[in-house]
Design a protein around this motif. Structure first.
Motif, short mmCIF file in Angstrom:
data_model
loop_
_atom_site.label_atom_id
_atom_site.label_comp_id
_atom_site.label_asym_id
_atom_site.label_seq_id
_atom_site.Cartn_x
_atom_site.Cartn_y
_atom_site.Cartn_z
N ALA A 171 0.84 -1.21 0.00
CA ALA A 171 0.00 0.00 0.00
C ALA A 171 0.87 1.26 0.00
CB ALA A 171 -0.93 0.00 1.21
N LYS A 172 0.46 2.21 -0.85
CA LYS A 172 1.26 3.44 -0.98
C LYS A 172 0.96 4.40 0.17
CE LYS A 172 1.14 3.50 -5.99
NZ LYS A 172 0.21 3.99 -6.98
N VAL A 173 1.92 5.30 0.40
CA VAL A 173 1.72 6.34 1.41
C VAL A 173 0.85 7.45 0.81
CG1 VAL A 173 2.88 8.14 2.76
CG2 VAL A 173 3.94 5.89 2.51
N ILE A 174 -0.10 7.97 1.59
CA ILE A 174 -0.90 9.11 1.13
C ILE A 174 -0.08 10.37 1.45
CG2 ILE A 174 -3.08 10.35 1.41
CD1 ILE A 174 -4.23 7.73 2.66
N LYS A 175 0.19 11.17 0.44
CA LYS A 175 1.03 12.36 0.68
C LYS A 175 0.31 13.37 1.56
CE LYS A 175 4.09 12.91 -3.24
NZ LYS A 175 4.02 13.50 -4.57
N SER A 176 -0.95 13.68 1.17
CA SER A 176 -1.69 14.58 2.05
C SER A 176 -3.16 14.20 2.05
CB SER A 176 -1.50 16.03 1.62
OG SER A 176 -2.22 16.30 0.47
N LEU A 177 -3.81 14.41 3.17
CA LEU A 177 -5.24 14.20 3.25
C LEU A 177 -5.85 15.26 4.14
CD1 LEU A 177 -6.31 11.11 5.36
CD2 LEU A 177 -3.97 11.76 5.25
N THR A 178 -7.17 15.41 4.06
CA THR A 178 -7.81 16.47 4.84
C THR A 178 -8.27 15.94 6.19
OG1 THR A 178 -10.03 16.02 4.03
CG2 THR A 178 -8.67 17.50 2.70
N TYR A 179 -8.55 16.89 7.09
CA TYR A 179 -9.09 16.51 8.40
C TYR A 179 -10.31 15.61 8.24
CZ TYR A 179 -6.47 20.49 10.49
OH TYR A 179 -5.52 21.36 10.91
N LYS A 180 -11.17 15.99 7.28
CA LYS A 180 -12.42 15.23 7.09
C LYS A 180 -12.14 13.81 6.62
CE LYS A 180 -15.64 18.92 6.00
NZ LYS A 180 -16.15 19.67 4.86
N GLU A 181 -11.21 13.69 5.67
CA GLU A 181 -10.87 12.34 5.19
C GLU A 181 -10.25 11.52 6.31
OE1 GLU A 181 -9.79 13.07 0.48
OE2 GLU A 181 -8.31 13.59 1.99
N LEU A 182 -9.41 12.16 7.10
CA LEU A 182 -8.78 11.47 8.22
C LEU A 182 -9.84 10.95 9.18
CD1 LEU A 182 -6.32 10.73 10.05
CD2 LEU A 182 -6.78 12.87 11.21
N ARG A 183 -10.80 11.81 9.49
CA ARG A 183 -11.86 11.43 10.42
C ARG A 183 -12.62 10.20 9.90
NH1 ARG A 183 -14.24 10.59 15.07
NH2 ARG A 183 -16.46 11.02 15.10
N GLU A 184 -12.95 10.22 8.60
CA GLU A 184 -13.70 9.10 8.03
C GLU A 184 -12.85 7.82 8.06
OE1 GLU A 184 -16.87 9.26 6.40
OE2 GLU A 184 -17.17 11.41 6.23
N LEU A 185 -11.59 7.94 7.66
CA LEU A 185 -10.74 6.75 7.58
C LEU A 185 -10.40 6.20 8.96
CD1 LEU A 185 -8.34 7.86 4.70
CD2 LEU A 185 -9.86 5.87 4.65
N SER A 186 -10.09 7.09 9.90
CA SER A 186 -9.69 6.57 11.21
C SER A 186 -10.92 6.03 11.95
CB SER A 186 -8.93 7.60 12.03
OG SER A 186 -9.67 8.79 12.15
N TYR A 187 -12.05 6.69 11.78
CA TYR A 187 -13.26 6.16 12.42
C TYR A 187 -13.59 4.78 11.86
CZ TYR A 187 -17.96 5.59 14.14
OH TYR A 187 -19.06 5.08 14.77
#
Ligand code: ADP
Ligand code: ASP
Ligand code: MG
Length: 439
Positions: free
Chosen positions: A222-238
């Motif tokens: 799996a590749k590293v995500i260079k940048s993501l938004t707070y919202k995307e982080l919230r969805e993915l980590s949740y």
């Protein structure tokens, strides 16, 4: 420039890792506030100090003393201090801690001592001031973070301190007793400190080179995500991407402090930047999807009734049955004459599922109710989906080709997330298939 650095369990696991973290901190004078986890696993079969401390609590409850389990913890900290060549008296601190665990008889107090001890040792190693999070982080009577009070305390406690080590994971409850966040909560502590000291950057140092498109244990390449938004982080980590605690964005989000996920063991890797949405859209980020995450073991209760939509109060009546049982609902996908409830299976044990279904039948008299168990939820997340058409088609045709049967679809109203439900047995294959379809 002020940077807050949080070092996770693997970065505190032994003397070698601590020295590596020390060299990272010392290479940049803006790294002034350091939040640490308890020592984690040194290898696959190892046990985290936090898990051992929960054992200590159980031992106290059962036998009145944690002596047996605590002996292993003592040994581990004494070894770390010895390997670091420090001369300070860790034994007295350990003995005092053991006594307190016996007296307090509290799971939270016991668990918090891993971070406490880790921070005491690391402060000594760095020659930094130890500042206790018990004096700064405060929860309200419902157990939620009291942000205002905490902000104020962080500010006053750290205002005149140039260089500090702070234990993660805990604070004090409204009753004055030590209280922890949920597991992995040191990420939240780091975020709280970053906000309190008005940091320019919150660096989260862990054992992977950033947030990966999906769990590396399922897709090793799996590749590293260079940048993501707070919202995307919230969805993915949740939805299960465990690299950052899902609540860790809230303290920094309002202050718009970016988070940089970095690898302690490969400090030159750029890692992942987590930024506000507009900043990200300025970037030339071309990917359609940002990441994929998932969780196992859900139950779907599928309800069908003709003309459901014109029956006033239908959804409210169904939801009030769930509320009456004190259960949390994960998703509520709906159609014209259909409604599904998606709940964590763990909550439905001991006959609760049966009661729930019977009460729904009594309360809304549906035409048909069907229960699907052993469901995994998989979220495909990305702002890019709104800019490109055909994302869902691509996803579903890839899964169809693989013969993966989709039990449920929920395209959230946030427009950056498509959630599907599949059999638990298809979980890993489904994540791999989605990854391959978009990479
Ligand atoms: P720390 O102790 O530093 O807080 P964690 O163990 O909590 O570290 O989080 C890092 C781990 O998260 C990685 O080792 C990896 O196995 C796991 N992980 C799960 N999903 C992802 C993902 N999408 N990207 C990166 N790591 C992930
Ligand atoms: N030590 C705690 C845990 O294992 C908190 C953390 O590491 O973030 O959950
Ligand atoms: Mg963690």
């Amino acid at each position: 420039m002020i940077k807050v650095c949080k070092f996770g369990g693997t970065s505190m696991a032994d003397a070698k890792a601590m020295l590596q973290a020390k060299s990272i901190i010392e290479s940049d004078s803006s790294r002034r506030y350091v939040v640490v986890s308890a020592p984690g696993k040194r290898n696959k079969g190892d046990i985290k100090i936090t898990d051992m401390l929960y054992r200590c609590y159980n031992e106290v409850v059962e036998t009145g003393t944690c002596a047996k389990s605590f002996a292993i913890i003592k040994e581990r900290f004494i070894q770390i201090v010895k390997d670091l060549g420090l001369t300070f008296d860790i034994e007295s601190i350990l003995n005092e801690t053991e006594k307190q665990i016996d007296e307090e008889k509290s799971a939270d107090f016991s668990a918090s001592r891993g971070e406490y001890l880790s921070a005491r040792v690391f402060a000594e190693l760095l020659g930094a001031k130890f500042v206790d999070s018990a004096d700064m982080v405060r929860f309200d009577s419902r157990g939620n973070l009291n942000q205002e009070y905490t902000d104020d305390k962080v500010k006053t406690c750290l205002e005149n301190v140039d260089f500090a080590v702070i234990p993660g994971f805990y604070g004090k409850g409204s009753n004055g007793k030590i209280k922890t966040f949920s597991r992995g909560g040191s990420d939240i502590s780091g975020s709280i400190v970053a906000r309190g000291v008005k940091a320019d950057l919150y660096e989260n140092w862990t054992d992977v080179s950033g947030f990966l498109v999906c769990d590396p244990r399922i897709v090793p390449e799996a590749k590293v995500i260079k940048s993501l938004t707070y919202k995307e982080l919230r969805e993915l980590s949740y939805m299960g991407a465990s690299v950052l605690h899902s609540e860790s964005i809230f303290p920094v989000m309002k202050s718009r402090i970016p988070i940089n996920i970095k690898n302690t063991f490969k400090p030159d890797d750029a890692g992942t930047m987590i930024v506000p949405t507009e900043k990200y859209e300025d970037d030339t980020n071309n990917s359609i999807i940002t990441g994929i995450a998932g969780k196992k073991d859900f139950t779907v209760i599928y309800i069908e009734k003709s003309l459901m939509n014109s029956e006033v109060g239908f959804i409210r009546k169904v939801l009030s049955v769930v509320e009456h049982h004190g259960l949390c609902i994960e998703h509520v996908p709906s159609g014209i004459d259909t409604l599904s409830l998606v709940l964590e299976s763990e909550q439905l044990k001991d006959g609760i599922l049966n009661d729930l279904v019977n009460e729904i039948r009594e309360n809304v008299n549906p035409d048909y109710v069907h229960v699907i168990e052993n469901v995994s939820l998989i979220a495909t997340v990305g702002h890019g989906m709104t800019r490109r058409s055909g994302t869902a088609a691509k996803l579903f045709s890839a899964l169809a080709k693989e013969g993966i049967n989709i039990k449920m679809i929920d395209q959230g109203s946030s427009e950056l997330n498509i959630i599907i439900g599949v059999n638990n047995s298809d979980y890993e294959n489904c994540i791999r298939t989605i990854y391959n379809a978009f990479n």
